[in-house]
Design an enzyme around this catalytic site. Structure first.
Site, mmCIF file in Angstrom:
data_model
loop_
_atom_site.group_PDB
_atom_site.id
_atom_site.type_symbol
_atom_site.label_atom_id
_atom_site.label_comp_id
_atom_site.label_asym_id
_atom_site.label_seq_id
_atom_site.Cartn_x
_atom_site.Cartn_y
_atom_site.Cartn_z
ATOM 1 N N GLY A 12 32.439 41.287 39.876
ATOM 2 C CA GLY A 12 32.294 42.658 40.359
ATOM 3 C C GLY A 12 31.273 43.491 39.601
ATOM 4 O O GLY A 12 31.357 44.721 39.607
ATOM 5 N N ASN A 14 28.137 43.832 40.396
ATOM 6 C CA ASN A 14 27.373 44.591 41.401
ATOM 7 C C ASN A 14 28.197 45.756 41.927
ATOM 8 O O ASN A 14 27.650 46.837 42.153
ATOM 9 C CB ASN A 14 26.929 43.681 42.548
ATOM 10 N N LYS A 65 41.208 31.749 60.493
ATOM 11 C CA LYS A 65 40.158 32.674 60.070
ATOM 12 C C LYS A 65 40.210 33.963 60.892
ATOM 13 O O LYS A 65 39.930 35.044 60.394
ATOM 14 C CB LYS A 65 38.815 31.966 60.250
ATOM 15 N N MET A 90 32.606 35.213 48.492
ATOM 16 C CA MET A 90 32.278 33.806 48.675
ATOM 17 C C MET A 90 32.914 33.215 49.933
ATOM 18 O O MET A 90 33.533 32.152 49.888
ATOM 19 C CB MET A 90 32.646 33.017 47.410
ATOM 20 N N HIS A 109 21.680 38.158 47.195
ATOM 21 C CA HIS A 109 21.628 36.736 46.854
ATOM 22 C C HIS A 109 20.754 36.573 45.603
ATOM 23 O O HIS A 109 19.670 37.153 45.530
ATOM 24 C CB HIS A 109 21.048 35.943 48.030
#
Ligand code: GAR
Length: 200
Positions: A12, A14, A65, A90, A109
Site C-alpha cells: 500500500g 502507492n 468471480k 493482484m 505498473h
C-alpha cells in the site's frame, strides 16, 4: 468532486502516496474507499490510519468471480465511486467489470509498458539486463497491463544497482507519477482517443 476507490492487495505504498497528495490538496478529490482482497495487507492499516473506509472482499468467500465482483460493485455504488485506482491489486478484473467502468479505471505498473508485463516486472527487467526501465500509469482494458498509456517515467539501471536498489528507485518514481496521473484525471485533462491519451 471525484470519488476515488483504490484497489490494493499488498503493502500500500502507492495508496499512501495518494492519501498524501489528497491531504495536501494536490489532488482535488475524495479518497472514499479502499477495496482490498487480502486481510493482512499493509494497505489496510494505512487506510485505517488515514480514516479511509475499507471494503475487505476475499475471493475465497465467494463461489465465483461474478459474485466476488458483484460485491465489489455494491461497495463502489454505495460510495458513489467515479474513479477506480488499481495500486498493486493482484487480480484480473473480468471484461464485464472493465466495460462497466470503462475509461474510469487506472493502473500502475512497475515497468515501461509494453515491456515486462506481469507480476514480477522489476525482477524481469533487472534479470533481462535492460539499461532503462521505469513505471507506467495506464487506463485498464480487458487485457492485462495493456490499456492506453497515460504517463511514464524512466528509471536508469546503473552498474552498481541491485534488485533491491532498483525496486526502491521504481517505487519512488511511482509515488510521484501516480498522484500526477490521478490529478490529471480529476481535473478532466485526460482525453482518450482510441489507444492514445492526450494530456490537455
Ligand atoms: C507497485 O509497484 C505496482 O506497480 C505493482 O505492485 C506494487 C504495489 O506496491 N503492480 C503490478 O505489478 C501490477 N502488474 P504497493 O502495494 O506498495 O503500492
Amino acid at each position: 468532486m471525484t470519488n476515488i476507490a483504490v484497489f490494493a492487495s499488498g503493502r500500500g505504498t502507492n495508496l499512501s502516496a495518494i492519501i498524501k497528495a489528497v491531504k495536501k490538496g494536490k489532488i482535488q478529490a475524495n479518497l472514499s474507499l479502499l477495496v482490498c482482497d487480502q486481510p493482512g495487507a499493509g494497505a489496510v492499516g494505512r487506510a485505517k490510519r488515514a480514516g479511509v473506509k475499507t471494503a475487505l472482499v476475499k475471493r475465497q468467500d465467494f463461489h465465483g468471480k461474478k459474485e466476488f465482483e458483484d460485491k465489489i460493485i455494491e461497495y463502489l455504488e454505495e460510495s458513489k465511486i467515479d474513479l477506480i485506482v488499481m495500486a498493486g491489486f493482484m487480480r484480473i478484473l473480468s471484461p464485464g467489470f472493465v466495460e462497466k467502468y470503462s475509461g474510469r479505471i487506472l493502473n500502475i505498473h512497475p515497468a515501461l509498458l509494453p515491456a515486462f508485463k506481469g507480476s514480477h516486472a522489476i525482477k524481469d527487467a533487472f534479470e533481462y539486463g535492460v539499461k532503462v526501465t521505469g513505471a507506467t500509469v495506464h487506463f485498464v482494458d480487458e487485457k492485462m497491463d495493456h490499456g492506453p498509456i497515460i504517463l511514464q517515467k524512466a528509471v536508469v539501471i546503473e552498474g552498481n544497482d541491485s534488485l533491491g536498489s532498483l525496486e526502491n528507485k521504481i517505487h519512488k518514481a511511482e509515488h510521484r507519477l501516480y498522484p500526477e496521473a490521478i490529478r490529471l484525471f480529476c481535473e478532466g485533462k485526460l482525453k482518450l482517443e482510441g489507444r492514445s491519451v492526450k494530456v490537455l
